[in-house]
Structure formats: structure tokens, C-alpha cells
Enzyme design. Structure first.
Site, PDB file in Angstrom:
ATOM      1  N   TYR A   1       0.800  -1.219   0.000  1.00 44.18           N
ATOM      2  CA  TYR A   1       0.000   0.000   0.000  1.00 44.18           C
ATOM      3  C   TYR A   1       0.835   1.272   0.000  1.00 44.18           C
ATOM      4  O   TYR A   1       0.288   2.371   0.069  1.00 44.18           O
ATOM      5  CB  TYR A   1      -0.953   0.018   1.202  1.00 44.18           C
TER       6      TYR A   1
ATOM      7  N   ASP B   1       3.884  15.976   2.719  1.00 40.63           N
ATOM      8  CA  ASP B   1       4.343  14.611   2.497  1.00 40.63           C
ATOM      9  C   ASP B   1       3.430  13.856   1.540  1.00 40.63           C
ATOM     10  O   ASP B   1       3.874  13.000   0.770  1.00 40.63           O
ATOM     11  CB  ASP B   1       4.416  13.908   3.854  1.00 40.63           C
TER      12      ASP B   1
ATOM     13  N   CYS C   1     -15.703  10.465   5.183  1.00 45.45           N
ATOM     14  CA  CYS C   1     -16.681  11.279   5.913  1.00 45.45           C
ATOM     15  C   CYS C   1     -17.611  10.445   6.786  1.00 45.45           C
ATOM     16  O   CYS C   1     -17.788  10.726   7.975  1.00 45.45           O
ATOM     17  CB  CYS C   1     -17.491  12.128   4.939  1.00 45.45           C
TER      18      CYS C   1
END
Length: 437
Positions: free
Chosen positions: A24, A294, A367
């Protein structure tokens, strides 16, 4: 030139170079931004310029350096001995602190003696028990890394090096919140960070293009199969919070819970993703290139190079100021009207790529999960914030949480009385809703 407020720069002294191939990882493919580059180590010239400018341009008494990658320990111990020497040279009476984020697999006695002697705070990346950790965090050949990480962690403990753990929450481990949390406590982590993994990849691209695309990408993209699902992330946080709030407050420190308490207490959040604006947390690459963040290491977010332009000028540039303000000014109406906006503030703009129920762009992918978590935590956060205001320990919430779970028997509260949680609602419409049905 000095910059008037503190800013933070994550240093990538060997860019994206790493000895692991975590499935990932969003940073490994950043090699494509420097095609043909054969030397990934930050040169002496760039290193000294960075340390000198980073210390001198901030009018604050304490300077925090963060070393990350890739895997920064691949640069060798002598590199970081040089770092400490240069920091002493340019400290000018300021307190210098260092933290280093590592996958842990190269740690040994020599590294940990150095960390202990120089008061380095070490962040060690571990995603839970062996099977969960090794699902994504593997070597280049696919071999598991868990046992090596645990060996590295034991070296840190042996030399009494201060450490915290960073756990990436993925689609895999998000379904095992209590197993992850219990494991982290068992290995001795008292300071715990959870990072939700959310990445999108372009459906079609050229060989030179990045697969994990910029937040502003306008082409066709899909969420990666390892990304945590929005509602499940909320359930993950909520399950751990329920365990923590009844047993562990004051003993174990979970970053997102601490930051949420800052919000309810009325403080500016210490974590940039939950602040109203951002722009004071940047990233520097091995060659001195400075980027807005970043998570925004893309050509369009490069501010310049510190060898060519003063660091403070880049941080204070119109481009970077606009980047920070946009976090607030691009929130959709749905967020502006949200009851937990003060705690969330739309989270990281990197994750704002879905539409609101009304069809407006810019809603955070996570959300629904954040709404679940912040609303669930609200009564406990109100209680702890009130304890702080009255100079009492927030850990008093443990007894209160147990009382709440039983329906506040010692409060002798009726259905139509104000809820003891301080929400301003009637008990029957708040904490007693489930109990009085």
C-alpha cells in the site's frame, strides 16, 4: 529571514528507497519523479544547508526534526552521527529533538545505543499481529517482515529507547480493531497512531506516470483494493475508543483520541489533518526539493529547492499559503453545516474526492466513518474537556463511562431530564435513547 511561526518539515534523506515493498506504500513509486537518479543519499551540502536553515529560520526555542523515507536507516549510522554533529553546530542555544520513522527491520544494538544516547524518538511501523502485518508489509521478494520488526522492537526496549507505533489501517486489519489494539498494548506501545490508508490509482497511464494519482487528478481513477472502507474505519476507531475510554485513559495514548480532545477543549489541533487550515507541515526530498506536504509530493506541488531559495521564503511563499488556506475555503456546504466540523474540518484534502449527497465535489472519502466516530465519542469528549477546565484528570471519564453504560444510576435521571453528558438534549433523546426504547 525568519519565519514567524513554527513549521515542520519531514525529511526524506534517501527519498523513496526502502528495503520493504509494502503493497500500500504511496511513496515507493516517487522514484519516477527523479528518473535516471543513481544516488539517493542526501549529500553533505544539502544536509548541512537543511539543518542550518531549519534551525535558523524559526523563531521558536525548540526545533523538531523528523527523518523518514523510504527507510532512513539504509543511509547507515554515520549519516545520523553527522546529523547530530551539524545540529550541535547550528543549534545556537535552541533545544533540538529528533524523531525517526522506521520499519524496524535493520535495528540492532549499534543503532539503538545511538538512539538512546541522542534521545531519538523512534516511530516503528507495525500493522497488528503477524498475519495482519505480513498481509501487506513484505520484502521485495514477498517474504514476511513481522519477525524482523519484532526483533528490532526488542532492541529498542533493550536500550530503553522511547518509541511509538504507527499502524496503517487497511481493508484487511480494519475488521479486527480490538485484536490490533490489544496486540499493540501487549508489545509495549503506550503511544499509538492509526493512519487510514486511502489511495486512488489511475485506470490508464503511461510507464512514466505515477500509478497512485494526485488528489487533483481529473482522469478516471478507482480506489485501491487495500484502502480502508469509509464506514469500517469509523467502526474501527469506535470499537477501540469504547475499550480505551473504559479502561485505558491516562495509561495508553491514542493520537486521534488525544487530538479529538483538543478539539472539544477548544485548542488548535496538533495534527494537521484536523486543523482548519494547513500548510505548515512540508516535506523535503533527498536533493533539497521542498514540497507542500508529504502526501503532495507531485511536480505541481514542488515549491523550489533549498539550495537555490531560502527555506523560509519557500514556506512563506504565496503558493504554500494558498495551499494551506484552500483546505478551509474549498469545503463543500455539506461540511460547513456538519455538527462535527470543528473536530474534523474536512480532514486531509488528499481524501476529498467524492461528492456530497447534494452532488457537490470535495467531500472526504472517509466522511461517513468520521461522522460515526466523532458523534459516538462526543459525550465522553465533553466530559473530559470539562474535567480539564476544572483542573481534574481526564481519566475520571473511566468511571463516568461505566456509569453511562448502565444508564447513570447514581444520577437518578429521568427521561425528560437534561442528559448528564452535557449535550443540552433531554436524556431520552441522547444517551438514554437506546436504554429507554
Amino acid at each position: 529571514m525568519k519565519y514567524s511561526e513554527a513549521f515542520h518539515v519531514i525529511a526524506k534523506p534517501n527519498g523513496p528507497i526502502c528495503n520493504l515493498d509494502c503493497k500500500y506504500c504511496f511513496y515507493l513509486e516517487k522514484e519516477k519523479l527523479y528518473l535516471g537518479n543513481k544516488n539517493w543519499a542526501m549529500t553533505d551540502n544539502v544536509l548541512e544547508s537543511f539543518i542550518k536553515q531549519y534551525i535558523e529560520t524559526q523563531a521558536v526555542p525548540e526545533i523538531n526534526f523528523t527523518w523518514q523515507g523510504g527507510e532512513p536507516t539504509l543511509l547507515g549510522l554515520n549519516f545520523f552521527k553527522k546529523v547530530v554533529e551539524l545540529q550541535k553546530k547550528y543549534s545556537n542555544g535552541k533545544k533540538i529533538l529528533n524523531s525517526l520513522q522506521t520499519n524496524g527491520v535493520t535495528l540492532n544494538d549499534n543503532w539503538c545505543e545511538f538512539f538512546a544516547e541522542n534521545n531519538f524518538l523512534i516511530g516503528i511501523s507495525i500493522d497488528g499481529p503477524e498475519g495482519m502485518h505480513d498481509y501487506y508489509r513484505v520484502y521485495k521478494g514477498g517474504q514476511p517482515s513481522f519477525s524482523k520488526v519484532m526483533t528490532g522492537l526488542n532492541y529498542l526496549k533493550k536500550h530503553k529507547v522511547e518509541f511509538n507505533t504507527l499502524t496503517c489501517v487497511t481493508r484487511k486489519n480494519s475488521y479486527y480493531p480490538l485484536e490490533v489494539y490489544t496486540f499493540l498494548k501487549e508489545i509495549g506501545s503506550r503511544f499509538i497512531q492509526f493512519i487510514p490508508i486511502v489511495e486512488r490509482k489511475a485506470v490508464s497511464r503511461s510507464e512514466k506516470d505515477l500509478e497512485l494519482i494526485s488528489p487533483d487528478y481529473n482522469g478516471i481513477a478507482e480506489v485501491t483494493e487495500w484502502s480502508v472502507e469509509p464506514l469500517q474505519y469509523g467502526k474501527f476507531l469506535t470499537a477501540i475508543f469504547d475499550e480505551w475510554v473504559k479502561k485505558d485513559v491516562g495509561k495508553y495514548f491514542v493520537q486521534i483520541f488525544d487530538v479529538a480532545l483538543e478539539s472539544w477543549y477548544g485548542m488548535m489541533q496538533s495534527l494537521c489533518v484536523f486543523r482548519e487550515t494547513c500548510g505548515t507541515a512540508l516535506a523535503i526530498e533527498h536533493n533539497g526539493d521542498l514540497f507542500s506536504c508529504d502526501h503532495y509530493v507531485y511536480p505541481e506541488n514542488q515549491l523550489g529547492n533549498i539550495i537555490e531559495t531560502n527555506l523560509a521564503s519557500l514556506v512563506d511563499s504565496p503558493q504554500q499559503k494558498q495551499f494551506g488556506i484552500d483546505k478551509r475555503d474549498t469545503l463543500p456546504k455539506y461540511c460547513l453545516e456538519c455538527e462535527v466540523r470543528f473536530a474534523c474540518n474536512g480532514e486531509c484534502p488528499k481524501h476529498r474526492f467524492i461528492k456530497t449527497p447534494e452532488g457537490e465535489n470535495g467531500l472526504n472519502y472517509l466522511c461517513v466513518g468520521y461522522k460515526l466516530f466523532f458523534n459516538h465519542a462526543a459525550p465522553y469528549m465533553r466530559f473530559m474537556a470539562n474535567e480539564l477546565r476544572n483542573k481534574r484528570p481526564p481519566a475520571n471519564v473511566i468511571e463516568w463511562a461505566i456509569e453511562k453504560e448502565k444508564g447513570f444510576p447514581s444520577f437518578n435521571v429521568g427521561r425528560n431530564d437534561d442528559c448528564p453528558c452535557g449535550s443540552g438534549k433531554k436524556y431520552k433523546k441522547c444517551c438514554g435513547e437506546a436504554l429507554t426504547k
